[in-house]
Motif scaffolding. Structure first.
Motif, short mmCIF file in Angstrom:
data_model
loop_
_atom_site.label_atom_id
_atom_site.label_comp_id
_atom_site.label_asym_id
_atom_site.label_seq_id
_atom_site.Cartn_x
_atom_site.Cartn_y
_atom_site.Cartn_z
N VAL A 1 36.03 -12.62 25.17
CA VAL A 1 34.83 -13.34 25.63
C VAL A 1 35.00 -13.94 27.18
O VAL A 1 36.09 -14.56 27.36
CB VAL A 1 34.46 -14.28 24.68
N GLY A 2 33.99 -13.69 27.81
CA GLY A 2 34.16 -14.19 29.31
C GLY A 2 34.46 -13.04 30.33
O GLY A 2 34.11 -13.26 31.51
N GLU A 3 34.81 -11.72 29.80
CA GLU A 3 35.03 -10.68 30.75
C GLU A 3 33.78 -9.91 30.33
O GLU A 3 33.09 -9.88 29.40
CB GLU A 3 36.36 -9.90 30.19
N ASN A 4 33.66 -8.91 31.45
CA ASN A 4 32.60 -7.98 31.24
C ASN A 4 32.82 -7.04 30.03
O ASN A 4 33.98 -6.78 29.98
CB ASN A 4 32.25 -7.23 32.65
N ASP A 5 31.79 -6.69 29.33
CA ASP A 5 31.88 -5.71 28.27
C ASP A 5 32.80 -6.16 27.14
O ASP A 5 33.89 -5.46 26.58
CB ASP A 5 32.55 -4.31 28.85
N ALA A 6 32.69 -7.60 26.85
CA ALA A 6 33.52 -8.28 25.82
C ALA A 6 33.38 -7.50 24.67
O ALA A 6 32.30 -7.16 24.27
CB ALA A 6 33.17 -9.91 25.68
N TYR A 7 34.48 -7.18 23.82
CA TYR A 7 34.61 -6.56 22.56
C TYR A 7 35.53 -7.06 21.80
O TYR A 7 36.70 -7.05 22.18
CB TYR A 7 34.47 -5.13 23.05
N TYR A 8 35.30 -7.31 20.46
CA TYR A 8 36.54 -7.90 19.83
C TYR A 8 36.03 -7.92 18.41
O TYR A 8 34.93 -7.72 18.04
CB TYR A 8 36.70 -9.57 20.05
N ALA A 9 37.23 -8.03 17.33
CA ALA A 9 36.97 -8.08 15.95
C ALA A 9 37.54 -9.34 15.52
O ALA A 9 38.34 -9.99 16.09
CB ALA A 9 37.77 -7.12 15.42
N ALA A 10 36.61 -9.91 14.60
CA ALA A 10 36.94 -11.30 13.95
C ALA A 10 36.95 -11.37 12.55
O ALA A 10 36.00 -10.32 11.81
CB ALA A 10 36.33 -12.20 14.33
N PHE A 11 37.58 -12.10 11.71
CA PHE A 11 37.53 -11.86 10.18
C PHE A 11 37.53 -13.44 9.58
O PHE A 11 37.96 -14.35 10.25
CB PHE A 11 38.91 -11.49 9.72
N GLY A 12 36.92 -13.56 8.70
CA GLY A 12 36.73 -15.05 8.10
C GLY A 12 36.04 -14.99 6.90
O GLY A 12 36.11 -14.11 6.07
N TRP A 13 35.49 -16.40 6.50
CA TRP A 13 35.03 -16.57 5.20
C TRP A 13 33.53 -17.30 5.48
O TRP A 13 33.43 -18.21 6.36
CB TRP A 13 35.83 -17.41 4.23
N ALA A 14 32.63 -17.11 4.74
CA ALA A 14 31.15 -17.78 4.79
C ALA A 14 31.21 -18.42 3.79
O ALA A 14 31.66 -17.98 2.47
CB ALA A 14 29.99 -16.68 5.07
N ALA A 15 30.75 -19.74 3.84
CA ALA A 15 30.54 -20.50 2.63
C ALA A 15 29.13 -20.01 1.67
O ALA A 15 28.31 -19.80 2.30
CB ALA A 15 30.14 -22.07 3.21
N ALA A 16 29.36 -20.15 0.55
CA ALA A 16 28.50 -19.66 -0.33
C ALA A 16 28.15 -20.56 -1.44
O ALA A 16 26.73 -20.87 -1.74
CB ALA A 16 28.98 -18.28 -1.32
#
Length: 599
Positions: A115-130
């Motif tokens: 993020v912050g560069e042109n054509d930002a592109y990334y993968a992220a992993f996590g948990w969502a509260a249920a």
């Protein structure tokens, strides 16, 4: 007009129409989109936990923290880059063995950007509260993790990140990577609180704007690609934009409930990033688009995990980030249980031809060691496979030559009675077992093979930057030589493909193509009909200019095909008593007309 010439005119016209349709369907590439740095923050920062339908999606001011956050280096033979401890994002990946161009100082291909560069592109992993846990008590894209184990990610040294929420839960993410392009992310949660909680694990890809250099070719798919229980789906970026979540209405997201086998991601011309959940568990495959930020998001959302007090849970998810190498992807499919992964390569409508053609080409190249000569060998094999049908066609054409004297007698006998002429011709063909339409069969067979080989050469990375000989250093690109610089004798630039002046900048291969087509015509005398004669005279050179901007590998195939066809037809005609006067027909092309013929 005799039937042999009719067949040849039909075949030539059909080929001409096919090429025209091809250029209409596959226009030159559009100008690539770029990102305005002034609005980069607005476009690239989308926070919170968007993996669950009840989660809010908001914008945060995180650009500075992204650039300042600590990083863990990634180092393998095929990959280089880093993981940001902010959100545990895999957002900085270079493909070490691939360069943008053939220039010695060319940059390495970069697939993921923070993020912050042109054509930002990334993968992220996590948990969502249920259930039983607050939304801010689970790690998100802006959570700052700490390193618990490992200081560099390599195939032999995994890295573990840890984060505690202060409410009794400890979250870990362990990253490992193989020798090629596959990451494995092991997410775990320890619940030391006194209450039961429920969480939903997810993996997501975020891509800001359409990628720089988007081809926009009809023949090539670029955009979302996913497999859902054996069903492949390809969605171009313009169609993804139908699912706009700018107003936080997540009912517009495109969801597919996958029972047990599947994956989701984005594919470029030669590169791909794909999330692959465990293949024996269900998950929700989701495609989203946020218009206000021009952000594309692909998600793999897994079922809720209920964690009782004092217990823990974990889940593994794989992430492919790399080149679409056929052999590597096939290995993941066959040996690592990634269902249908080979179909992430865009085989097209003629997949039943493109797959075996590529397999044969790849096998030949493994033995020959040169992709150009492998294309020549492939052409010889394909011509051998259709030889029985071609033989019947050429035999029929030779027999029609033998019937020419009887045809002339028939025309003299019936005069202007066209119905009688037609009936007499049909009877003559039937009595001598000649099929006048058989001359078109080789062309009709060649068309789907030509399209399939074009697809293979254009789409597969194995042809990218593949050398043949001398000046041909990239068989997936047009012949770089030009008559405007005397085929490289002078070092000045020539018009690029797509320019209106490109027709004046033909390379050696397109010229050889035109000559091979012209020589093929000379197996027979020029037709006496002026219209036919004009078509025959112009067609080789029209094709030469039209195919001048095609990939060198495809033009090489066509030259080889024409040469083999010439030799086959000449040999078969000689075996049936007809000796083609090729040299005489060539001389007749340049012979001046008698004065009385011009009147």
């Amino acid at each position: 007009m005799d039937d042999q010439n009719k067949n040849l005119i039909f075949a030539t016209a059909l080929s001409f129409v096919v090429i025209l349709v091809w250029f209409w369907l596959f226009p030159p590439e559009d100008t690539a989109n770029t990102v305005d740095p002034a609005v980069a923050t607005e476009q690239t920062i989308v926070d919170a936990t968007p993996a669950v339908e009840t989660a809010a999606t908001t914008a945060t001011d995180g650009e500075a923290t992204v650039s300042e956050a600590p990083r863990v280096q990634i180092e393998t033979d095929n990959l280089a880059g880093s993981i940001s401890l902010l959100g545990g994002r895999i957002d900085d990946i270079y493909l070490s063995k691939y360069t943008l161009t053939l220039d010695e100082d060319s940059e390495t291909v970069r697939l993921l950007r923070p993020v912050g560069e042109n054509d930002a592109y990334y993968a992220a992993f996590g948990w969502a509260a249920a259930e039983g846990i607050a939304g801010d008590a689970v790690p998100g894209p802006d959570t700052l993790w700490s390193i618990e184990a490992g200081d560099k990610l390599t195939p032999s040294t995994p890295v573990t990140l840890v984060w505690e929420n202060g409410a009794g839960q400890t979250f870990r993410q362990t990253y490992s990577v193989d020798e090629n392009f596959m990451f494995t992310i092991s997410q775990s949660v320890e619940n030391a609180s006194g209450a039961q909680i429920a969480l939903r694990p997810y993996g997501l890809l975020r891509r800001v704007t359409e990628p720089d250099g988007l081809k926009n070719f009809f023949v090539l798919h670029e955009g979302l690609v996913r497999m859902s229980d054996g069903v492949l789906e390809q969605t171009k970026y313009k169609n993804i934009r139908k699912y706009d979540l700018s107003e936080l209405d997540q009912t517009q997201a495109e969801r597919i409930e996958v029972a047990e086998k599947g994956w989701i991601g984005y594919t470029d011309h030669y590169w791909m990033t794909t999330i692959i959940p465990a293949q024996d568990t269900p998950f929700r495959s989701v495609s989203k688009y946020f218009e206000s930020r021009d952000l594309y998001q692909a998600e793999a959302v897994q079922p809720v995990h209920t964690i009782s007090a004092g217990s823990s849970t974990s889940v593994d998810t794989r992430l492919f980030v790399g080149a679409k190498e056929w052999e590597t992807i096939r290995e993941y499919q066959n040996n690592d249980d990634v269902d249908g992964f080979i179909d992430s390569i865009d085989w097209g409508w003629f997949f039943f031809l493109t797959k075996p053609i590529f397999w044969l080409l790849h096998t030949l190249n493994a033995g020959i060691g040169n992709m150009g000569w492998s294309i020549v060998a492939l052409t010889i094999i394909l011509k051998a496979l259709v030889l029985p049908l071609a033989y019947k066609s050429y035999v029929s054409m030779a027999r029609m030559k033998e019937l020419q004297p009887e045809m002339e007698k028939l025309k003299e006998r019936v005069g202007d009675d066209r119905a009688a002429l037609q009936q007499g011709m049909m009877k003559l063909y039937k009595d001598n077992k000649v099929n006048p339409a058989s001359g078109c069969l080789p062309i009709l067979i060649q068309i789907p093979i030509f399209f399939s080989l074009y697809k293979v050469i254009f789409v597969t990375i194995e042809l990218r930057h593949a050398e043949w000989l001398g000046w041909i250093r990239d068989l997936s690109a047009p012949d770089p030589s030009s008559i405007l610089n005397l085929f490289g004798l002078f070092n000045w630039a020539t018009p690029e493909p797509g320019s209106i002046f490109f027709i004046f900048s033909l390379g050696i291969l397109p010229i050889l193509l035109g000559i091979s087509m012209w020589l093929q015509q000379k197996l027979n005398p020029a037709p006496t009909d002026p219209a036919q004669k004009m078509i025959f005279a112009w067609m080789p050179w029209v094709f030469m200019f039209m195919l001048g901007s095609f990939a060198s590998g495809l033009v090489l195939y066509w030259i080889t095909n024409n040469t083999i066809t010439f030799l086959q037809q000449y040999t078969i005609m000689r075996s049936h008593g007809h000796k083609p006067d090729v040299f005489g027909n060539i001389l007749a092309t340049f012979r001046r007309k008698p004065a009385e013929a011009k009147k």
